[in-house]
Design an enzyme around this catalytic site. Structure first.
Site, PDB file in Angstrom:
ATOM      1  CG  ASN A  90      -2.782  11.277   2.520  1.00  0.00           C
ATOM      2  OD1 ASN A  90      -2.160  10.455   1.837  1.00  0.00           O
ATOM      3  ND2 ASN A  90      -2.476  11.498   3.784  1.00  0.00           N
ATOM      4  CE  LYS A  91      -5.275   5.206   3.942  1.00  0.00           C
ATOM      5  NZ  LYS A  91      -6.040   4.269   3.089  1.00  0.00           N
ATOM      6  NE  ARG A  96      -6.477   0.501  -2.001  1.00  0.00           N
ATOM      7  CZ  ARG A  96      -5.903   1.115  -0.960  1.00  0.00           C
ATOM      8  NH1 ARG A  96      -4.614   0.945  -0.722  1.00  0.00           N
ATOM      9  NH2 ARG A  96      -6.606   1.903  -0.174  1.00  0.00           N
ATOM     10  CG  ASP A 135      -3.223   7.583  -1.596  1.00  0.00           C
ATOM     11  OD1 ASP A 135      -2.996   6.418  -1.961  1.00  0.00           O
ATOM     12  OD2 ASP A 135      -3.010   7.987  -0.444  1.00  0.00           O
ATOM     13  CD  GLN A 137      -3.742   2.389   6.924  1.00  0.00           C
ATOM     14  OE1 GLN A 137      -4.303   2.875   7.910  1.00  0.00           O
ATOM     15  NE2 GLN A 137      -4.375   2.174   5.781  1.00  0.00           N
ATOM     16  NE  ARG A 164       0.196   1.375   3.462  1.00  0.00           N
ATOM     17  CZ  ARG A 164       1.126   2.275   3.647  1.00  0.00           C
ATOM     18  NH1 ARG A 164       2.420   1.939   3.614  1.00  0.00           N
ATOM     19  NH2 ARG A 164       0.826   3.533   3.866  1.00  0.00           N
ATOM     20  N   GLY A 165       0.252   2.374  -0.210  1.00  0.00           N
ATOM     21  CA  GLY A 165       0.994   3.594  -0.454  1.00  0.00           C
ATOM     22  C   GLY A 165       1.039   3.824  -1.948  1.00  0.00           C
ATOM     23  CB  ALA A 166       0.087   6.712  -4.059  1.00  0.00           C
TER      24      ALA A 166
END
Length: 351
Positions: A249-250, A91, A239, A198, A48-50
């Site tokens: 973002n998150k 995603r 992201d 996270q 995970r993480g763009a």
């Protein structure tokens, strides 16, 4: 600079990735061997993480075509396109995913060969180039961002935009690693980042591994930390960033940005150029992934809410550009007015 572990790599002819769903309890390396296994790893947040998702997707394309029986370039491209569409469905919010898939497809389209074996090697070469370039970009983000944090004693971050979210070093955490290598060690307050934690599971783990002092807080403690003057800056990843500077973002990032504004604390976003989506004029156009309600209603396998209630579980939110003090990229620091300066900096012009 501290040399953190690479979360995704190509070794001995296969993909190796840290299964981030198992951290911090276990450090387990998984080896996806098919495009379906890579799709599953992306969808289930094993990677995970763009930026890291983009790397994984590019390598996923190679897994899809490495055993291709196509007889010519046209047949190979058809298989590649099908695999790209499949991986893109994993995603919807992280623009790096689509950017990486498009880049590999364009490299194949531009190749002046009809040899399928050569095209397979080209797909792998392009995927590994994306990985190597991302590491270099993270280093550059660290250099540019370090100057903004040089006078700070402590910062707050949300979610994980460190080495685990990229090829290595991270985006939001890269300036912290850069300063540490220069002898200036910042303290970091890490939001736990509900519902998947996270910040608690990943950010604290990698900073602790690096010897950087980190304090874990629940998401609803950020205002208190700011009010007490314990942090001098907030730095997060992204992201997707639109042409006007809106930042996806998150989930929870937007609230942190509002708190930072209220307390007069600069709010920095760190992201590579590949995270910008100039086809979108504003954040209202960004598709927001909604995830399994059980992520909110359960803690692991244990229910924490009654059955039969409504649950809202967006994975991301959008922070309007007006709350963003500056955007740190590998090309330099972008400041308002964002619509004008984003276009200039990404085009390589002076600010």
């Amino acid at each position: 600079m501290y040399e953190p572990i690479a979360p995704i790599s190509w070794r001995d002819g296969q993909v190796e990735m840290i299964d981030q769903t198992l951290l911090p309890g276990e450090l387990v390396i998984i080896r996806p061997r098919t495009v379906e296994e890579m799709w599953d790893a992306i969808k289930k947040l094993k990677v995970r993480g763009a930026p890291a998702i983009g790397i994984a997707a590019a390598l996923g394309l190679y897994l899809a075509v490495k055993d291709s029986g196509a007889r010519d370039k046209a047949g190979f491209e058809a298989e590649l396109q099908k695999a790209a569409a499949y991986l893109a469905s994993s995603r919807p919010t992280a623009v790096n995913l689509f950017w990486a898939l498009k880049r590999v497809q364009q490299a194949v389209a531009a190749a002046a060969t009809d040899d399928v074996a050569a095209l397979k090697e080209l797909v792998l070469k392009e995927a590994l180039a994306i990985r190597d370039e991302d590491e270099a970009m993270c280093r550059a983000i660290g250099e540019h961002g370090a100057s903004l944090l040089a006078d700070a004693e402590a910062v707050l971050t949300h979610c994980n935009a460190g080495t685990l979210a990229t090829a290595r070093y991270g985006t939001a955490l890269a300036p912290i690693y850069t300063l540490a290598a220069r002898g200036k060690v910042l303290k970091v307050f890490a939001d736990e980042t509900r519902p998947l934690l996270q910040g608690a599971r990943l950010t604290t783990w990698e900073l602790h591994q690096a010897g950087i002092p980190v304090t874990l807080i629940t998401d609803n403690m950020a205002a208190t930390v700011m009010a007490r003057g314990w942090v001098q800056a907030v730095i997060v990843g992204a992201d997707r960033i639109t042409a006007n500077g809106d930042v996806a973002n998150k989930i929870g990032t937007y609230g942190v940005a509002i708190l930072a504004r209220e307390h007069g604390i600069p709010f920095y976003v760190a992201a590579p150029a590949s995270t910008f989506d100039l086809s979108l004029s504003g954040g209202e156009q960004i598709p927001i992934e909604e995830r399994d309600p059980a992520e909110v209603s359960h803690f692991g396998l244990r229910p924490t809410a009654p059955e039969g209630i409504g649950i809202f579980n967006p994975a991301f939110d959008v922070t309007p550009y007006r709350y963003v003090t500056a955007i740190i990229t590998e090309k330099g620091v972008i400041r308002p007015p964002y619509k004008q300066n984003i276009a200039k900096v990404l085009a390589g012009e002076s600010r």
